[in-house]
Write an enzyme that holds these catalytic residues in place. Structure first.
Site, mmCIF file in Angstrom:
data_model
loop_
_atom_site.group_PDB
_atom_site.id
_atom_site.type_symbol
_atom_site.label_atom_id
_atom_site.label_comp_id
_atom_site.label_asym_id
_atom_site.label_seq_id
_atom_site.Cartn_x
_atom_site.Cartn_y
_atom_site.Cartn_z
ATOM 1 N N GLN A 103 0.838 -1.193 0.000
ATOM 2 C CA GLN A 103 0.000 0.000 0.000
ATOM 3 C C GLN A 103 0.884 1.258 0.000
ATOM 4 O OE1 GLN A 103 -3.395 -0.253 2.998
ATOM 5 N NE2 GLN A 103 -2.174 -2.049 3.561
ATOM 6 N N ASP A 106 6.168 5.021 -0.950
ATOM 7 C CA ASP A 106 7.466 5.634 -0.649
ATOM 8 C C ASP A 106 8.629 5.078 -1.471
ATOM 9 O OD1 ASP A 106 7.550 3.847 2.559
ATOM 10 O OD2 ASP A 106 8.081 3.152 0.551
ATOM 11 N N HIS A 121 -1.423 1.491 -4.273
ATOM 12 C CA HIS A 121 -1.815 2.899 -4.165
ATOM 13 C C HIS A 121 -0.861 3.830 -4.894
ATOM 14 C CE1 HIS A 121 -4.084 1.621 -0.287
ATOM 15 N NE2 HIS A 121 -4.739 1.302 -1.391
ATOM 16 N N CYS A 129 0.345 13.067 -16.055
ATOM 17 C CA CYS A 129 -0.292 14.212 -16.705
ATOM 18 C C CYS A 129 -1.807 14.086 -16.571
ATOM 19 C CB CYS A 129 0.100 14.266 -18.187
ATOM 20 S SG CYS A 129 -0.735 15.599 -19.062
ATOM 21 N N THR A 191 0.355 -2.948 8.632
ATOM 22 C CA THR A 191 -0.833 -2.240 8.162
ATOM 23 C C THR A 191 -1.928 -2.313 9.218
ATOM 24 O OG1 THR A 191 -2.519 -2.061 6.431
ATOM 25 C CG2 THR A 191 -1.697 -4.281 6.904
ATOM 26 N N SER A 192 -2.677 -1.216 9.347
ATOM 27 C CA SER A 192 -3.771 -1.182 10.326
ATOM 28 C C SER A 192 -4.985 -1.930 9.787
ATOM 29 C CB SER A 192 -4.140 0.268 10.641
ATOM 30 O OG SER A 192 -4.472 0.941 9.429
ATOM 31 N N ASN A 216 3.018 -6.902 13.493
ATOM 32 C CA ASN A 216 2.548 -5.559 13.842
ATOM 33 C C ASN A 216 2.710 -5.388 15.345
ATOM 34 O OD1 ASN A 216 0.936 -3.202 14.300
ATOM 35 N ND2 ASN A 216 -0.117 -3.596 12.373
ATOM 36 N N GLU A 218 0.967 -3.614 17.155
ATOM 37 C CA GLU A 218 -0.393 -3.449 17.709
ATOM 38 C C GLU A 218 -1.341 -4.478 17.107
ATOM 39 O OE1 GLU A 218 0.987 -0.096 19.661
ATOM 40 O OE2 GLU A 218 -1.035 -0.951 19.840
ATOM 41 N N ALA A 234 8.542 -4.774 12.310
ATOM 42 C CA ALA A 234 8.908 -5.527 11.107
ATOM 43 C C ALA A 234 10.420 -5.691 10.996
ATOM 44 C CB ALA A 234 8.374 -4.803 9.877
#
Ligand code: BV8
Length: 255
Positions: A103, A106, A121, A129, A191-192, A216, A218, A234
């Site tokens: 996703q 960067d 994404h 353009c 990823t959340s 993760n 969390e 990670a």
């Protein structure tokens, strides 16, 4: 309830796996210094991404949206891949079939050496353009002209990223869904598991019988469904898994 962070339970599955998929979010770049979206110092604390990363925002104020992306490009340009990115780059040669879906925009997976990345994404280093749809790679930080214009037709360029309310590239989404539904193991890293349709890929894998390994610090909405859940970073967990895999392969445990 088995211990879902038991590496010795994961190893035989990894040994036997033919098709492995990794699906990553902004958390894999956190240790490289790229802010996540929802973390405590997340991007969305200072910016309402849903208000900036949208076609309406760009339509209404392209200069403001480009200022946000130019700032993010400048921040990302100085960042290097971390050990987590590097393990996933190595895994391209560690399994009969390995696919990387991200996703993230960067570019750090490519910088770590990963190839054939499915960028759900888009990519912040590509400009598109708004009239011709042509793509150019641009690594200028800061951008030389704001907002950037197409050198061919003079029209406004936009970041080649998928904004909220925009559909993903159908071919990339189809490939990603197909790979998720065909794999033996899917690693879901950083990823959340909230943004759709990306968050549906691990569920497609699960429904097709794959083992899900979440990495993760969390818990996420995916955690209850994961066969393995490593509660950590990670850049630490992936090298541990990779070292264990190399160890069992050296000993030659039966596949
Ligand atoms: C679509 C590119 C439909 C841009 C991104 C209302 C209106 C419109 C749409 C919707 C709506 N309600 C819902 C939707 C759908 C919407 C959506 O899902 N919204 C969410 C907010 C509910 N989705 C869309 O709009 C998608 N398009 O649905 O189109 C359509 C169909 C047909 C025709 C027309 C339209 C498009 C979504 C793509 C948006 N673009 N990025 C840019 O970046 O500028 S999303 C962006 O946010 C990222 O790409 C990523 O996907 C997402 C953030 O998620 P994460 O990567 O998971 O990051 P996050 O910070 O949330 O979590 C980080 C995690 O890492 C945490 O769990 C943390 O614990 C962990 N972590 C931290 N440190 C570490 C770590 N993990 C490991 N190691 C560490 N060290």
């Amino acid at each position: 309830m088995e211990d879902r962070s038991d590496l010795s339970r994961l190893m035989p599955l990894l040994q036997a796996a033919d098709r492995v998929v990794a699906s990553t979010g902004s958390g894999i770049s956190a240790e490289s210094g790229v802010p996540t979206f929802r973390g405590k110092d997340g991007l969305w604390k200072t910016y309402r991404a849903e208000e900036l990363a949208t076609p309406m925002a760009f339509e209404h104020n392209p200069h403001l949206v480009w200022e946000w992306y130019d700032w993010r490009r400048q921040l990302m340009a100085a960042k290097e891949p971390n050990a987590g990115h590097r393990v996933l780059a190595e895994w391209a040669e560690s399994f009969p079939s390995f696919s990387l879906i991200t996703q993230n925009i960067d570019g750090l997976h490519a910088k770590a050496g990963s190839r054939n990345i499915l960028e759900l994404h888009g990519n912040i280093w590509k400009l598109r353009c708004t009239q011709e749809g042509t793509l150019t790679e641009n690594y200028d930080v800061p951008l030389e002209e704001m907002p950037p214009l197409c050198s061919q037709c003079g029209s406004l360029l936009r970041p080649h990223v998928v904004w909220f309310g925009e559909s993903l590239d159908m071919d990339i989404l189809r490939q990603s869904t197909q790979l998720s539904s065909d794999c033996d193991i899917m690693f879901v890293v950083g990823t959340s598991a909230i943004v759709q349709p990306a968050a549906s890929l691990p569920m497609a894998a699960l429904e097709a019988g794959a083992k899900i390994v979440e990495v993760n610090p969390e818990p996420t909405p995916l955690t209850p469904h994961a066969h393995f859940s490593f509660r950590g970073k990670a850049g630490e967990i992936l090298p541990q898994i990779n070292d264990s895999l190399k160890q069992v392969r050296k000993i030659g445990l039966p596949r």
